[in-house]
Design an enzyme around this catalytic site. Structure first.
Site, PDB file in Angstrom:
ATOM      1  N   LYS A  64      14.163  32.802 -65.893  1.00 60.31           N
ATOM      2  CA  LYS A  64      13.092  33.683 -66.386  1.00 60.31           C
ATOM      3  C   LYS A  64      12.018  33.880 -65.308  1.00 60.31           C
ATOM      4  CE  LYS A  64      14.075  32.381 -71.173  1.00 60.31           C
ATOM      5  NZ  LYS A  64      13.727  31.639 -72.392  1.00 60.31           N
ATOM      6  N   GLN A 108       9.460  26.960 -74.387  1.00 56.43           N
ATOM      7  CA  GLN A 108      10.922  26.906 -74.488  1.00 56.43           C
ATOM      8  C   GLN A 108      11.320  25.931 -75.596  1.00 56.43           C
ATOM      9  OE1 GLN A 108      12.904  28.932 -72.784  1.00 56.43           O
ATOM     10  NE2 GLN A 108      14.893  28.074 -73.332  1.00 56.43           N
ATOM     11  N   ASP A 131       7.965  35.810 -76.955  1.00 58.67           N
ATOM     12  CA  ASP A 131       9.221  35.446 -77.630  1.00 58.67           C
ATOM     13  C   ASP A 131       9.366  36.164 -78.969  1.00 58.67           C
ATOM     14  OD1 ASP A 131      11.065  33.682 -76.435  1.00 58.67           O
ATOM     15  OD2 ASP A 131       9.655  32.015 -76.614  1.00 58.67           O
TER      16      ASP A 131
HETATM   17  N1  GUN Z   1      15.640  28.406 -76.480  1.00 58.59           N
HETATM   18  C1  GUN Z   1      16.804  29.103 -76.505  1.00 58.59           C
HETATM   19  N2  GUN Z   1      16.563  30.428 -76.457  1.00 58.59           N
HETATM   20  C2  GUN Z   1      15.221  30.583 -76.407  1.00 58.59           C
HETATM   21  C3  GUN Z   1      14.363  31.721 -76.355  1.00 58.59           C
HETATM   22  O1  GUN Z   1      14.794  32.882 -76.353  1.00 58.59           O
HETATM   23  N3  GUN Z   1      13.023  31.445 -76.310  1.00 58.59           N
HETATM   24  C4  GUN Z   1      12.535  30.178 -76.330  1.00 58.59           C
HETATM   25  N4  GUN Z   1      11.224  30.025 -76.305  1.00 58.59           N
HETATM   26  N5  GUN Z   1      13.305  29.100 -76.388  1.00 58.59           N
HETATM   27  C5  GUN Z   1      14.638  29.299 -76.416  1.00 58.59           C
END
Ligand code: GUN
Length: 294
Positions: A64, A108, A131
């Site tokens: 990311k 995350q 998110d």
């Molecule tokens: N863990 C797995 N996929 C995601 C996501 O798209 N966002 C976040 N914050 N955590 C994750």
């Protein structure tokens, strides 16, 4: 436009080119960022948080950051120890909420068991919630709005839109997943496109009876079935001419080579949903920045 200038198709030889579409979106995001920096003299900034050490989470967050930086988005990361208290995490989120140089906050998941995930997600300023998990953003999605919606499901419907399936009237979409990250937001995004939606999960009996009805099948099981027969979604579980979206990484739920012979289109793993998730996150950061700066 001459035929040589035509953009390449997103579904080619029955394969949905997620990376191709993602690159197209990321190019657009980069151009948007350049224009916004020119206009406002400040770049959008994403801040990520991980609590504890999870190699999977660390890898996804690294991706990311790399993608953000390539698009001209600034980024910062807080890697917090496993024993970080809920109170300290809430304090950090509050600081980031009030920091005018920060436009996107991403915690995350999963979080360690001693931290209440719902409390943490709810504490993020909805304008910075890139998110799309916070109550305000879920509520907007509930009412049909797609701004700042969850990156993975938004990436899935963006792929469907790109292959001419932006109206799913009369189509049956079957989702195998009921998580907050994928299955639940996807229900609303598919309803927005007029699909009839069925949600299956680990307690569903007779999964093939549902998958065989699917014009659009989205699967996010994320486990191997057995060593000698690893794929949960075999070709005999797929309707002829269906669109099949495999969300699971790194290995995939779908017997790709066999399903490809039967499906209208199927996503590869890697190169399908994964790159789309990144592209939609970047788009969310830019959208969040625009909403905050205006
Ligand atoms: N863990 C797995 N996929 C995601 C996501 O798209 N966002 C976040 N914050 N955590 C994750």
């Amino acid at each position: 436009m001459s035929s040589g200038d035509e953009p390449k198709p997103i579904c080619e030889d029955h394969v949905i080119k997620g990376r191709r579409l993602s690159n197209r979106i990321r190019k657009g995001v980069k151009a948007e960022v350049e224009a916004l920096v020119e206009k406002h003299g400040m770049a959008p900034k994403l801040v990520t948080l991980i609590v504890g050490e999870d190699p999977g989470s660390e890898m996804y967050v690294r991706m990311k950051h790399k993608a953000s930086n390539k698009a001209g988005i600034l980024s910062d990361h807080h890697g917090l120890s496993e024993d970080t208290s809920e109170e300290d995490l809430l304090k950090l989120i509050d600081e980031l909420n009030h920091d005018k140089a920060v436009h996107g906050i991403l915690v995350q998941l999963p979080l360690p068991k001693h931290i209440d995930e719902k409390k943490i997600i709810s504490a993020i300023d909805p304008l910075k919630d890139v998110d799309g998990f916070s109550p305000g953003n879920i509520y907007r999605l509930f009412y049909g709005g797609e701004e700042l919606s969850a990156a993975t499901p938004h990436g899935i419907v963006t792929m469907l839109d790109a292959i001419g399936m932006e109206d799913l009237s009369g189509k049956h979409a079957v989702i195998i997943n009921r998580s907050m990250i994928v299955g639940k937001p996807l229900i609303f995004l598919l309803l927005n496109r007029n699909a009839t939606v069925t949600v299956c999960h680990s307690r569903t009996a007779d999964l093939p009876s549902f998958t065989l009805q699917a014009d659009v099948l989205v699967t996010a099981i994320g486990r191997r079935k057995a060593e000698e027969d690893p794929y949960y979604i075999s070709a005999d579980m797929v309707k002829e001419g269906a669109v099949v979206i495999d969300v699971s990484t790194p290995l995939g739920d779908v017997d790709f080579e066999e399903v490809k012979k039967k499906a209208l289109c199927v996503t590869p793993v890697p190169g399908g949903v994964g790159p789309m998730t990144i592209a939609m996150l970047l788009q969310n950061v830019v959208d969040a920045y625009s909403a905050q700066i205006s």
